[in-house]
Write a protein that holds these residues in place. Sequence first.
Motif, mmCIF file in Angstrom:
data_model
loop_
_atom_site.group_PDB
_atom_site.id
_atom_site.type_symbol
_atom_site.label_atom_id
_atom_site.label_comp_id
_atom_site.label_asym_id
_atom_site.label_seq_id
_atom_site.Cartn_x
_atom_site.Cartn_y
_atom_site.Cartn_z
ATOM 1 N N THR A 88 0.879 -1.166 0.000
ATOM 2 C CA THR A 88 0.000 0.000 0.000
ATOM 3 C C THR A 88 0.915 1.214 0.000
ATOM 4 N N GLU A 89 0.465 2.281 -0.642
ATOM 5 C CA GLU A 89 1.235 3.525 -0.660
ATOM 6 C C GLU A 89 0.483 4.612 0.100
ATOM 7 N N LEU A 90 1.179 5.277 0.996
ATOM 8 C CA LEU A 90 0.642 6.487 1.609
ATOM 9 C C LEU A 90 0.881 7.598 0.605
ATOM 10 N N ARG A 91 -0.175 8.057 -0.034
ATOM 11 C CA ARG A 91 -0.057 9.060 -1.077
ATOM 12 C C ARG A 91 0.053 10.461 -0.509
ATOM 13 N N GLN A 92 -0.732 10.744 0.530
ATOM 14 C CA GLN A 92 -0.710 12.087 1.130
ATOM 15 C C GLN A 92 -1.131 11.991 2.589
ATOM 16 N N LEU A 93 -0.493 12.810 3.400
ATOM 17 C CA LEU A 93 -0.917 13.052 4.768
ATOM 18 C C LEU A 93 -0.623 14.526 5.025
#
Length: 168
Positions: A88-93
């Motif tokens: 899974t990729e954390l795209r934005q936080l």
Amino acid sequence: MTTHRDATAADLPAIDALFRESFFATFGHLYAPEDLAAFLGMFTLEAWTAEFDSADHRFRIAEDADGLLGYAKIGDLTLPAKTDAKTTELRQLYLADRAKGSGVAQELMGWVIDTARARGSDELWLSVYVDNHRARRFYERYGFAAQGIYAFKVGNHLDEDHLMRLTL
């Protein structure tokens, strides 16, 4: 009081506004105006909606009585990571300034990690600008480790980002 919930399509304009405000405040000084405008121009309501409607993206928000405090967006891996694992990729936080230091980022990151595990992922990946030391320290506290450099394009400007991985 802060509440956390899955985003709805009605939240997309507020997410977009927070993204633009936070990105500009953090990174705006790095770019020529035309590069920044070209980059931000990719984030249209139609583009946000397409991501929101896709099966591989999930959005989580934190809010209080005054509105959006922050959000996280995850999806399938698109970064040039060298892995054969399910990822899974954390795209934005992103957080509003008033949310920094409040625990909102930790709550959102907890959701990101739990959701990646629930999706059956073995790894969680992200990229972070090499000079964004605060963000990098935040991710390292969760066990993310640098895996190489990634060229992140803002208009015609290429930044160096660290690719980071967390083994779940």
